[in-house]
Design a protein around this motif. Structure first.
Motif, mmCIF file in Angstrom:
data_model
loop_
_atom_site.group_PDB
_atom_site.id
_atom_site.type_symbol
_atom_site.label_atom_id
_atom_site.label_comp_id
_atom_site.label_asym_id
_atom_site.label_seq_id
_atom_site.Cartn_x
_atom_site.Cartn_y
_atom_site.Cartn_z
ATOM 1 N N VAL A 1 78.075 -4.782 26.672
ATOM 2 C CA VAL A 1 78.595 -4.888 25.886
ATOM 3 C C VAL A 1 79.276 -3.084 26.536
ATOM 4 C CG1 VAL A 1 79.764 -2.896 24.163
ATOM 5 C CG2 VAL A 1 78.914 -5.061 23.760
ATOM 6 N N PHE A 2 80.195 -2.520 27.760
ATOM 7 C CA PHE A 2 79.982 -1.286 28.552
ATOM 8 C C PHE A 2 80.844 -0.606 27.059
ATOM 9 C CE2 PHE A 2 80.258 -4.520 31.763
ATOM 10 C CZ PHE A 2 80.122 -4.037 32.799
ATOM 11 N N SER A 3 80.578 0.778 27.677
ATOM 12 C CA SER A 3 80.390 1.945 26.789
ATOM 13 C C SER A 3 81.056 2.574 27.387
ATOM 14 C CB SER A 3 79.258 2.566 25.435
ATOM 15 O OG SER A 3 79.787 3.161 24.967
ATOM 16 N N GLY A 4 82.587 3.315 27.235
ATOM 17 C CA GLY A 4 82.940 4.618 27.851
ATOM 18 C C GLY A 4 83.857 4.697 29.409
ATOM 19 N N ILE A 5 83.049 3.309 29.633
ATOM 20 C CA ILE A 5 83.836 2.789 31.330
ATOM 21 C C ILE A 5 84.294 1.331 31.407
ATOM 22 C CG2 ILE A 5 81.602 4.237 32.264
ATOM 23 C CD1 ILE A 5 80.303 1.920 32.075
ATOM 24 N N ARG A 6 84.679 1.097 31.856
ATOM 25 C CA ARG A 6 85.136 -0.019 32.692
ATOM 26 C C ARG A 6 85.476 -0.519 34.302
ATOM 27 N NH1 ARG A 6 84.893 -3.163 28.434
ATOM 28 N NH2 ARG A 6 85.857 -3.108 26.664
ATOM 29 N N ILE B 1 68.509 -2.931 21.935
ATOM 30 C CA ILE B 1 69.048 -3.571 23.096
ATOM 31 C C ILE B 1 68.587 -2.478 23.717
ATOM 32 C CG2 ILE B 1 71.186 -4.483 23.558
ATOM 33 C CD1 ILE B 1 72.268 -4.381 20.994
ATOM 34 N N LYS B 2 68.424 -3.413 25.235
ATOM 35 C CA LYS B 2 68.033 -2.688 26.302
ATOM 36 C C LYS B 2 69.607 -1.905 26.665
ATOM 37 C CE LYS B 2 66.881 -3.070 30.612
ATOM 38 N NZ LYS B 2 66.457 -3.911 31.759
ATOM 39 N N ILE B 3 69.552 -0.339 27.090
ATOM 40 C CA ILE B 3 70.575 -0.375 27.627
ATOM 41 C C ILE B 3 70.382 1.218 28.573
ATOM 42 C CG2 ILE B 3 71.772 2.663 26.867
ATOM 43 C CD1 ILE B 3 70.885 2.083 24.405
ATOM 44 N N VAL B 4 71.565 0.591 29.534
ATOM 45 C CA VAL B 4 71.021 1.408 31.617
ATOM 46 C C VAL B 4 72.141 2.192 31.309
ATOM 47 C CG1 VAL B 4 69.440 -0.839 31.573
ATOM 48 C CG2 VAL B 4 71.917 -0.872 32.327
ATOM 49 N N ALA B 5 72.565 2.669 32.866
ATOM 50 C CA ALA B 5 73.506 3.703 33.100
ATOM 51 C C ALA B 5 73.722 2.650 34.118
ATOM 52 C CB ALA B 5 73.148 5.105 33.589
ATOM 53 N N LEU B 6 75.384 2.199 33.968
ATOM 54 C CA LEU B 6 75.980 2.260 35.199
ATOM 55 C C LEU B 6 75.787 1.870 36.628
ATOM 56 C CD1 LEU B 6 79.303 -0.144 36.098
ATOM 57 C CD2 LEU B 6 80.239 1.947 36.623
ATOM 58 N N ASN B 7 74.869 3.258 37.324
ATOM 59 C CA ASN B 7 74.465 3.184 38.701
ATOM 60 C C ASN B 7 73.016 3.011 38.947
ATOM 61 O OD1 ASN B 7 72.949 5.569 37.305
ATOM 62 N ND2 ASN B 7 73.993 7.131 38.305
ATOM 63 N N LEU C 1 72.437 -6.440 26.761
ATOM 64 C CA LEU C 1 72.791 -5.753 27.153
ATOM 65 C C LEU C 1 73.829 -4.044 27.429
ATOM 66 C CD1 LEU C 1 70.922 -3.987 30.368
ATOM 67 C CD2 LEU C 1 72.587 -4.884 31.072
ATOM 68 N N LEU C 2 73.887 -3.001 27.061
ATOM 69 C CA LEU C 2 74.830 -2.056 26.719
ATOM 70 C C LEU C 2 74.394 -1.098 27.847
ATOM 71 C CD1 LEU C 2 76.902 -0.513 25.329
ATOM 72 C CD2 LEU C 2 74.614 0.504 24.519
ATOM 73 N N ILE C 3 75.757 -1.189 28.401
ATOM 74 C CA ILE C 3 75.996 -0.339 30.315
ATOM 75 C C ILE C 3 76.704 0.741 29.328
ATOM 76 C CG2 ILE C 3 76.780 -0.437 33.098
ATOM 77 C CD1 ILE C 3 76.814 -3.574 31.757
ATOM 78 N N VAL C 4 76.215 2.132 29.894
ATOM 79 C CA VAL C 4 76.656 2.903 29.796
ATOM 80 C C VAL C 4 77.439 3.861 31.213
ATOM 81 C CG1 VAL C 4 76.010 3.696 27.379
ATOM 82 C CG2 VAL C 4 74.945 4.377 29.137
ATOM 83 N N LYS C 5 77.923 5.310 30.592
ATOM 84 C CA LYS C 5 78.646 5.504 32.232
ATOM 85 C C LYS C 5 77.785 6.382 32.566
ATOM 86 C CE LYS C 5 81.659 9.333 33.568
ATOM 87 N NZ LYS C 5 83.049 9.817 33.391
ATOM 88 N N GLN C 6 76.295 7.547 31.757
ATOM 89 C CA GLN C 6 75.115 8.142 32.036
ATOM 90 C C GLN C 6 74.337 8.552 30.654
ATOM 91 O OE1 GLN C 6 76.804 11.988 33.539
ATOM 92 N NE2 GLN C 6 76.927 12.429 31.822
ATOM 93 N N TYR D 1 77.742 -14.709 30.838
ATOM 94 C CA TYR D 1 78.091 -13.498 30.105
ATOM 95 C C TYR D 1 79.096 -12.963 29.139
ATOM 96 C CZ TYR D 1 72.516 -12.428 31.704
ATOM 97 O OH TYR D 1 71.632 -11.884 31.397
ATOM 98 N N TYR D 2 79.169 -12.778 28.287
ATOM 99 C CA TYR D 2 80.620 -12.153 27.501
ATOM 100 C C TYR D 2 80.790 -10.988 27.998
ATOM 101 C CZ TYR D 2 84.108 -12.242 24.193
ATOM 102 O OH TYR D 2 85.381 -12.137 23.486
ATOM 103 N N ILE D 3 81.926 -10.700 28.053
ATOM 104 C CA ILE D 3 81.687 -9.056 27.489
ATOM 105 C C ILE D 3 82.565 -8.872 26.486
ATOM 106 C CG2 ILE D 3 83.089 -6.819 28.191
ATOM 107 C CD1 ILE D 3 80.775 -8.446 30.489
ATOM 108 N N SER D 4 81.670 -7.807 25.915
ATOM 109 C CA SER D 4 82.224 -7.844 24.261
ATOM 110 C C SER D 4 82.182 -6.879 24.175
ATOM 111 C CB SER D 4 80.999 -8.323 23.561
ATOM 112 O OG SER D 4 81.092 -7.445 22.006
#
Length: 64
Positions: free
Chosen positions: A5-10, A56-62, A35-40, A23-26
């Protein structure tokens, strides 16, 4: 199927990399989310809060 899952970004390139690796993008966080991917980080979105509650593991896009 494992969700990412992406949150706040595409980021179409990153999304395609995950799709190419099976993987499937939800749009929503649930027990199938890997995995949750966030902007920061830190991030206080509702998706982040739910991911934290589910362990769930959370990581920043960078960080990818």
């Amino acid at each position: 199927m494992t969700n990412v899952v992406f949150s706040g970004i595409r980021d179409k390139e990153k999304e395609q990399e995950f799709i190419d690796n099976g993987y499937y993008i939800s749009d929503s966080v649930n027990s199938k989310t890997k995995l949750l991917i966030v902007k920061q980080l830190p991030n206080s979105s509702s998706k982040t809060k739910k991911a934290l509650s589910l362990g769930i593991k959370i990581v920043a896009l960078n960080e990818l």
